[in-house]
Write a protein that holds these residues in place. Structure first.
Motif, mmCIF file in Angstrom:
data_model
loop_
_atom_site.group_PDB
_atom_site.id
_atom_site.type_symbol
_atom_site.label_atom_id
_atom_site.label_comp_id
_atom_site.label_asym_id
_atom_site.label_seq_id
_atom_site.Cartn_x
_atom_site.Cartn_y
_atom_site.Cartn_z
ATOM 1 N N ASP A 23 38.217 17.970 9.659
ATOM 2 C CA ASP A 23 37.324 19.124 9.467
ATOM 3 C C ASP A 23 37.384 19.624 8.028
ATOM 4 O O ASP A 23 36.361 20.004 7.444
ATOM 5 N N ASP A 24 38.595 19.641 7.438
ATOM 6 C CA ASP A 24 38.729 20.035 6.031
ATOM 7 C C ASP A 24 37.939 19.094 5.126
ATOM 8 O O ASP A 24 37.316 19.523 4.148
ATOM 9 N N ILE A 25 37.966 17.811 5.453
ATOM 10 C CA ILE A 25 37.219 16.831 4.654
ATOM 11 C C ILE A 25 35.712 17.065 4.795
ATOM 12 O O ILE A 25 34.960 17.012 3.815
ATOM 13 N N LEU A 26 35.268 17.359 6.000
ATOM 14 C CA LEU A 26 33.843 17.608 6.235
ATOM 15 C C LEU A 26 33.353 18.864 5.522
ATOM 16 O O LEU A 26 32.169 18.979 5.191
ATOM 17 N N LEU A 27 34.266 19.795 5.264
ATOM 18 C CA LEU A 27 33.904 21.040 4.579
ATOM 19 C C LEU A 27 33.985 20.928 3.057
ATOM 20 O O LEU A 27 33.670 21.886 2.354
ATOM 21 N N GLN A 28 34.401 19.774 2.552
ATOM 22 C CA GLN A 28 34.499 19.607 1.105
ATOM 23 C C GLN A 28 33.141 19.775 0.434
ATOM 24 O O GLN A 28 32.100 19.383 0.991
ATOM 25 N N ASP A 29 33.166 20.346 -0.768
ATOM 26 C CA ASP A 29 31.901 20.535 -1.493
ATOM 27 C C ASP A 29 31.475 19.295 -2.283
ATOM 28 O O ASP A 29 30.491 19.329 -3.015
ATOM 29 N N TYR A 30 32.213 18.206 -2.150
ATOM 30 C CA TYR A 30 31.842 16.933 -2.779
ATOM 31 C C TYR A 30 30.740 16.287 -1.941
ATOM 32 O O TYR A 30 30.716 16.422 -0.712
ATOM 33 N N GLN A 31 29.825 15.577 -2.610
ATOM 34 C CA GLN A 31 28.698 14.962 -1.915
ATOM 35 C C GLN A 31 29.182 13.990 -0.833
ATOM 36 O O GLN A 31 29.936 13.076 -1.128
ATOM 37 N N LYS A 32 28.733 14.193 0.385
ATOM 38 C CA LYS A 32 29.207 13.372 1.501
ATOM 39 C C LYS A 32 28.800 11.910 1.347
ATOM 40 O O LYS A 32 29.500 11.002 1.807
ATOM 41 N N GLU A 33 27.632 11.662 0.717
ATOM 42 C CA GLU A 33 27.217 10.270 0.539
ATOM 43 C C GLU A 33 28.096 9.536 -0.474
ATOM 44 O O GLU A 33 28.005 8.311 -0.610
ATOM 45 N N LEU A 34 28.957 10.273 -1.180
ATOM 46 C CA LEU A 34 29.899 9.664 -2.126
ATOM 47 C C LEU A 34 31.334 9.710 -1.604
ATOM 48 O O LEU A 34 32.284 9.602 -2.374
ATOM 49 N N LEU A 35 31.462 9.859 -0.277
ATOM 50 C CA LEU A 35 32.786 9.864 0.354
ATOM 51 C C LEU A 35 32.868 8.769 1.405
ATOM 52 O O LEU A 35 31.913 8.521 2.137
ATOM 53 N N GLU A 36 34.009 8.112 1.471
ATOM 54 C CA GLU A 36 34.362 7.313 2.636
ATOM 55 C C GLU A 36 35.771 7.707 3.042
ATOM 56 O O GLU A 36 36.645 7.918 2.192
ATOM 57 N N VAL A 37 35.982 7.888 4.326
ATOM 58 C CA VAL A 37 37.264 8.349 4.850
ATOM 59 C C VAL A 37 37.847 7.257 5.732
ATOM 60 O O VAL A 37 37.200 6.841 6.717
ATOM 61 N N ILE A 38 39.029 6.791 5.376
ATOM 62 C CA ILE A 38 39.689 5.728 6.131
ATOM 63 C C ILE A 38 40.977 6.300 6.715
ATOM 64 O O ILE A 38 41.943 6.563 5.988
ATOM 65 N N VAL A 39 40.955 6.533 8.018
ATOM 66 C CA VAL A 39 42.153 6.989 8.720
ATOM 67 C C VAL A 39 42.915 5.749 9.171
ATOM 68 O O VAL A 39 42.387 4.933 9.935
ATOM 69 N N VAL A 40 44.134 5.599 8.692
ATOM 70 C CA VAL A 40 44.939 4.414 9.029
ATOM 71 C C VAL A 40 46.042 4.852 9.989
ATOM 72 O O VAL A 40 46.989 5.531 9.591
ATOM 73 N N ASP A 41 45.895 4.466 11.225
ATOM 74 C CA ASP A 41 46.799 4.934 12.278
ATOM 75 C C ASP A 41 47.896 3.911 12.563
ATOM 76 O O ASP A 41 47.622 2.724 12.718
#
Length: 341
Positions: A23-41
């Motif tokens: 949720d914190d990542i989704l609220l970032q003011d950085y452009q979402k189209e310039l983000l990729e999030v890789i959760v490594v479990d």
């Protein structure tokens, strides 16, 4: 044009925290189209993977990778290998981040012409108990942490030897290699030490605060600092020298306690020296504790913090000495089976 940023989130059994981080990542003011999030479990046994998959269904730029080796350096390297970003940002799952976190780090990275930047890690009680508050205060104190600036804070931007949850140029990994998979702890210290050794620059940005939730039990704190100490000699061996001098103080403290206390049975002078030095340590311990208690108006912490400081120093020092014996003198290999999370 801002760069593509790959955010790597290593995790294990974080069903209580992973949603907050995403949720914190989704609220970032950085452009979402310039983000990729890789959760490594690391093969969680709780609902962590299910939760991440639910986020992926709604936000395709968030995806899940499985780390079958389970430990953090494998997760970080897998995330980097699977990423496409010009910037690699590591984010821990036991923390909260301000809305400007990514944009601020990325812009500072290029403005400072740095190789890695990071914010101040503010330890915050994971529970409302006196014990949890005492642990958070001990982990933010210069007496407990030495000059680890990313833990105790700074008044201005400064070059440092390491930061927590670093934000790296991708070219760093092309130049000096990936995280060392021999190190189940301190892998970030070794990589940052290698970076500095190769003329890289790391900046601490006090304008950025990360809210970090440390372990809430005394046993957990002991285990954590023991393992930090255990792998430090291996880091020093790989770098050719200790990354910092502060890491030598706890093991020297333990050697002093054991040697002078044992020697006091044969020589009373040694016992007097032991009493003087350890008494001075206790005095500083108590003074620092009382300052924390007055600041927080929480005097019950005085029953916990003095012991915490001593346990942190003792566990780290003991771990360091065991690490010297295992990894430097006996040249033992790291065993996953004998390493506790």
């Amino acid at each position: 044009m801002d760069p593509l940023v790959s955010i790597i989130v290593p995790c294990f059994n974080e069903e209580n925290y992973i949603s907050d981080v995403l949720d914190d990542i989704l609220l970032q003011d950085y452009q979402k189209e310039l983000l990729e999030v890789i959760v490594v479990d690391g093969m969680s046994s709780d609902r962590t993977q299910e939760i991440v998959r639910q986020y992926h269904e709604r936000y395709p730029f968030i995806r899940l990778e499985l780390n079958k080796q389970q430990f953090v350096p494998f997760a970080l390297n897998l995330g980097i290998q699977e990423s496409k970003g010009e910037v690699i940002a590591i984010m821990g799952s036991h923390a909260q981040y301000p809305q400007h976190y990514i944009s601020f780090l990325v812009h500072a990275l290029f403005d400072l012409n740095a190789d890695n930047v990071g914010g101040v890690c503010v330890a915050t009680p994971a529970e409302s108990t006196t014990r949890a508050k005492a642990i958070a205060n001990a982990l933010s104190s210069p007496f407990g942490m030495g000059d680890a600036m990313f833990r105790i804070g700074a008044s201005k931007r400064m070059k440092v030897d390491t930061v927590t949850f670093g934000c790296y140029r991708r070219s760093v990994f092309d130049k000096i290699g990936m995280f060392d998979e021999d190190l189940f702890r301190n892998q970030d210290d070794e990589l940052n030490g290698r970076l500095v050794k190769n003329s890289g620059t790391i900046y601490l940005l006090p304008e950025v605060s990360i809210t970090y939730y440390p372990r809430s039990t005394i046993k957990g704190v002991w285990r954590m600092f023991y393992q930090y100490g255990l792998f430090k000699p291996m880091v020093a061996l790989k770098l050719g020298k200790p990354a910092t001098l502060r890491q030598l103080i706890p093991p020297l403290f333990v050697v002093f306690l054991v040697s002078f206390l044992a020697g006091s049975f044969m020589n009373p002078v040694l016992f007097e020296i032991f009493l003087y030095v350890f008494g001075l340590y206790l005095l500083i311990d108590i003074i620092v504790t009382l300052r924390i208690c007055f600041r927080d108006h929480s005097f019950l912490q005085a029953l916990v913090i003095p012991w915490l400081f001593f346990l942190i120093h003792l566990s780290y020092g003991c771990g360091y000495l065991v690490g010297i014996q295992k990894f430097i003198i006996l040249r033992k290999k790291v065993s996953v089976l004998k390493t506790s999370r």
